[in-house]
Design an enzyme around this catalytic site. Structure first.
Site, PDB file in Angstrom:
ATOM      1  N   THR A 146      -4.183   6.244 -21.464  1.00 21.69           N
ATOM      2  CA  THR A 146      -3.921   4.910 -20.922  1.00 21.69           C
ATOM      3  C   THR A 146      -2.466   4.606 -21.247  1.00 21.69           C
ATOM      4  O   THR A 146      -1.855   5.256 -22.105  1.00 21.69           O
ATOM      5  CB  THR A 146      -4.820   3.835 -21.557  1.00 21.69           C
ATOM      6  OG1 THR A 146      -4.756   3.950 -22.969  1.00 21.69           O
ATOM      7  CG2 THR A 146      -6.252   3.957 -21.088  1.00 21.69           C
ATOM      8  N   LYS A 185      -2.457   0.062 -24.989  1.00 22.73           N
ATOM      9  CA  LYS A 185      -2.702   0.491 -26.377  1.00 22.73           C
ATOM     10  C   LYS A 185      -1.364   0.737 -27.108  1.00 22.73           C
ATOM     11  O   LYS A 185      -0.429  -0.020 -26.926  1.00 22.73           O
ATOM     12  CB  LYS A 185      -3.614   1.725 -26.415  1.00 22.73           C
ATOM     13  CG  LYS A 185      -4.979   1.504 -25.730  1.00 22.73           C
ATOM     14  CD  LYS A 185      -5.951   2.595 -26.050  1.00 22.73           C
ATOM     15  CE  LYS A 185      -7.315   2.388 -25.455  1.00 22.73           C
ATOM     16  NZ  LYS A 185      -7.497   2.835 -24.067  1.00 22.73           N
ATOM     17  N   ASP A 224      -7.746  13.560 -24.400  1.00 19.88           N
ATOM     18  CA  ASP A 224      -7.562  12.161 -24.013  1.00 19.88           C
ATOM     19  C   ASP A 224      -6.805  11.488 -25.166  1.00 19.88           C
ATOM     20  O   ASP A 224      -7.359  11.300 -26.251  1.00 19.88           O
ATOM     21  CB  ASP A 224      -8.955  11.545 -23.816  1.00 19.88           C
ATOM     22  CG  ASP A 224      -8.913  10.064 -23.526  1.00 19.88           C
ATOM     23  OD1 ASP A 224      -7.857   9.432 -23.712  1.00 19.88           O
ATOM     24  OD2 ASP A 224      -9.967   9.519 -23.128  1.00 19.88           O
ATOM     25  N   ARG A 242      -1.792  -2.371 -18.565  1.00 18.74           N
ATOM     26  CA  ARG A 242      -3.085  -1.675 -18.485  1.00 18.74           C
ATOM     27  C   ARG A 242      -2.976  -0.636 -17.380  1.00 18.74           C
ATOM     28  O   ARG A 242      -2.594  -0.961 -16.255  1.00 18.74           O
ATOM     29  CB  ARG A 242      -4.212  -2.640 -18.137  1.00 18.74           C
ATOM     30  CG  ARG A 242      -4.314  -3.847 -19.017  1.00 18.74           C
ATOM     31  CD  ARG A 242      -5.649  -4.506 -18.858  1.00 18.74           C
ATOM     32  NE  ARG A 242      -6.643  -3.684 -19.507  1.00 18.74           N
ATOM     33  CZ  ARG A 242      -6.840  -3.655 -20.826  1.00 18.74           C
ATOM     34  NH1 ARG A 242      -6.143  -4.437 -21.623  1.00 18.74           N
ATOM     35  NH2 ARG A 242      -7.737  -2.873 -21.357  1.00 18.74           N
ATOM     36  N   GLU A 276      -0.441   4.799  -0.399  1.00 19.99           N
ATOM     37  CA  GLU A 276      -1.234   6.034  -0.547  1.00 19.99           C
ATOM     38  C   GLU A 276      -0.345   7.256  -0.389  1.00 19.99           C
ATOM     39  O   GLU A 276       0.509   7.302   0.509  1.00 19.99           O
ATOM     40  CB  GLU A 276      -2.334   6.118   0.520  1.00 19.99           C
ATOM     41  CG  GLU A 276      -3.504   5.209   0.253  1.00 19.99           C
ATOM     42  CD  GLU A 276      -3.418   3.937   1.063  1.00 19.99           C
ATOM     43  OE1 GLU A 276      -2.276   3.500   1.348  1.00 19.99           O
ATOM     44  OE2 GLU A 276      -4.471   3.393   1.394  1.00 19.99           O
ATOM     45  N   TYR A 287       0.854  -1.198   0.000  1.00 17.41           N
ATOM     46  CA  TYR A 287       0.000   0.000   0.000  1.00 17.41           C
ATOM     47  C   TYR A 287       0.882   1.238   0.000  1.00 17.41           C
ATOM     48  O   TYR A 287       1.826   1.333   0.781  1.00 17.41           O
ATOM     49  CB  TYR A 287      -0.885   0.029   1.251  1.00 17.41           C
ATOM     50  CG  TYR A 287      -2.311  -0.364   0.948  1.00 17.41           C
ATOM     51  CD1 TYR A 287      -3.033   0.354   0.005  1.00 17.41           C
ATOM     52  CD2 TYR A 287      -2.927  -1.437   1.581  1.00 17.41           C
ATOM     53  CE1 TYR A 287      -4.340   0.008  -0.307  1.00 17.41           C
ATOM     54  CE2 TYR A 287      -4.228  -1.792   1.275  1.00 17.41           C
ATOM     55  CZ  TYR A 287      -4.936  -1.069   0.338  1.00 17.41           C
ATOM     56  OH  TYR A 287      -6.206  -1.405   0.027  1.00 17.41           O
TER      57      TYR A 287
HETATM   58  N1  DSN Z   1     -11.957   0.084 -24.675  1.00 15.67           N
HETATM   59  C1  DSN Z   1     -11.037   1.033 -25.251  1.00 15.67           C
HETATM   60  C2  DSN Z   1     -11.027   0.984 -26.720  1.00 15.67           C
HETATM   61  O1  DSN Z   1     -11.167  -0.112 -27.229  1.00 15.67           O
HETATM   62  O2  DSN Z   1     -10.879   1.986 -27.389  1.00 15.67           O
HETATM   63  C3  DSN Z   1     -11.272   2.404 -24.793  1.00 15.67           C
HETATM   64  O3  DSN Z   1     -11.775   2.450 -23.526  1.00 15.67           O
END
Ligand code: DSN
Length: 411
Positions: free
Chosen positions: A222, A225, A196, A231, A53, A51
């Site tokens: 994120t 990707k 974003d 993630r 925090e 933890y």
């Molecule tokens: N689920 C993601 C996507 O596929 O674009 C975005 O949240």
């Protein structure tokens, strides 16, 4: 995984199935990728026990000498990649990152101008089913029939609505945005400007497309990707908003950060700083452009007029009379994973829309280039045109497995 095998045969068996599925299938969901073994190793560590925090040097519990090291590394590397003033690497993922950002600078009832979901926006940019839409008032802007945003119209809308925040960014839009125009409009109506970049963070990190960071007050993303990390989420901002963002993340929205995840983010950011990541980012785009060109040749209508990034949105229903769901299911059978997706002002519903979204991050990670993408486009076309013919699908599936074996997951 000998311990897992001994302790929990059911989870072990699901995991080995997933390993095989990822190895033998072509992952073309635009938001998915394959992390390196180093990132996986960092994720599966004892940092998950801790933890933490608070923030490095200012924690609420003891025993933070090593968690501080990894969080500071993640922060330092993220700043080097994106050149941002401030970064918070603790958000658990993209949706929490957006929620944290909104609540850092807005009050309930404030107005946000964001991209319409069917025009490429994201659920957390104002879809009525989300918590953020219950707290804030979202107004959607759309793309034009040429696939571009009309910035004069956007300016008029901003003048009319006087939003507290203007939000750029998307999850199914394939063109570059004009960051300067967003800045000018936000200045004109005195709105906070947020973007974003969850989908395109890796393309920005690899300098394959321009960076919005100098223009925007707040940048959420994120870390999976195209950025090819674990993630997770991350928020960058101008110094002016740093303290509000940090307080909004903790204690405002989250509890303890997932430190195994933060450690893996640090590793992935280190990878993104290497020269080979630039080549990777450029190749993702080259592969997507090849996919666009080939699919057009086969008679598919590509939404937004084409792509500047790592994905294409295809109107399969309008092009071939096959719905997005039918296309997704047929492609699953040949081992190509994509997702059904709404197209702008889709006449069909989200459960069985007109479109599919196809992305190149994962197959580019395997080392596939234009030649392989041409094959893949051919299989996508043959599968959709013969989506009920199991015999044809079986033959293509064997070809897909053969190609995957030629490009193993070995980073
Ligand atoms: N689920 C993601 C996507 O596929 O674009 C975005 O949240």
């Amino acid at each position: 995984m000998k311990n897992l095998k001994k302790v929990d045969k059911e989870v072990y068996s699901a995991l080995t199935g997933e390993i095989k599925r990822q190895a033998e299938g072509l992952e073309m969901i635009a938001s998915e990728n394959y992390v390196s073994k180093a990132v996986l190793e960092a994720l599966g560590t004892v940092f998950t026990n801790k933890y933490s925090e608070g923030y490095p040097g200012k924690r609420y519990y003891g025993g933070q000498e090593y968690t501080d090291v990894v969080e500071n590394l993640a922060i330092k590397r993220a700043k080097k990649i994106f050149g941002c003033d401030h970064v918070n690497v603790q958000p658990h993922s993209g949706a929490p990152a957006n929620m944290i950002a909104y609540s850092a600078v807005l009050k309930p009832g404030d107005k946000i101008l964001g991209m319409d979901l069917s025009h490429g926006g994201h659920l957390t940019h104002g879809h009525p089913v989300t918590l953020s839409a219950k707290i804030y008032k979202f107004i959607g802007y759309k793309t034009e029939s040429n696939g571009k945003i009309d910035y004069e119209k956007l300016e008029q809308l901003a003048i009319k609505e006087k939003p507290k925040m203007i939000l750029a960014g998307f999850s199914a839009y394939s063109r570059n945005l004009n960051y300067k125009k967003f800045r000018q409009i936000a200045n004109k109506v005195d709105a906070i400007l947020m973007i974003d970049i969850a989908h395109i963070a890796g393309l920005i990190a690899g300098k394959a497309i321009a960076s919005p960071v100098p223009y925007f007050d707040i940048v959420t993303t994120t870390t999976h990707k195209t950025l090819r990390g674990p993630r997770g989420g991350m928020i960058m901002c101008k110094t002016k908003y740093a303290s509000a963002i940090d307080k909004s993340a903790f204690p405002g929205f989250q509890g303890g950060p997932h430190m195994n995840n933060v450690a893996a983010k640090a590793v992935a950011f280190g990878e993104a700083l290497k020269p080979e990541f630039k080549k990777y980012a450029q190749q993702m785009i080259l592969n997507a452009k090849t996919l666009e060109k080939e699919l057009k040749k086969y008679g598919f209508k590509i939404m937004f007029g084409g792509t500047d990034n790592h994905m294409v949105l295809v109107d399969v229903f309008g092009s071939k009379g096959v719905t997005g769901k039918e296309a997704e299911e047929a492609l699953d059978k040949i081992g190509i994973t994509i997702n059904k997706n709404m197209i702008p002002d889709d006449p069909r519903g989200p459960i069985d829309p007109s479109g599919i979204r196809i992305g190149t991050p994962a197959l580019t990670t395997r080392g596939m280039k234009e030649e392989e993408v041409r094959k893949v486009a051919n299989w996508i076309n043959a599968t959709i045109e013969n989506y009920k013919d199991e015999k044809v699908l079986n033959i293509i599936h064997k070809e897909v497995i053969k190609l995957c074996k030629k490009f193993p997951l070995n980073r």
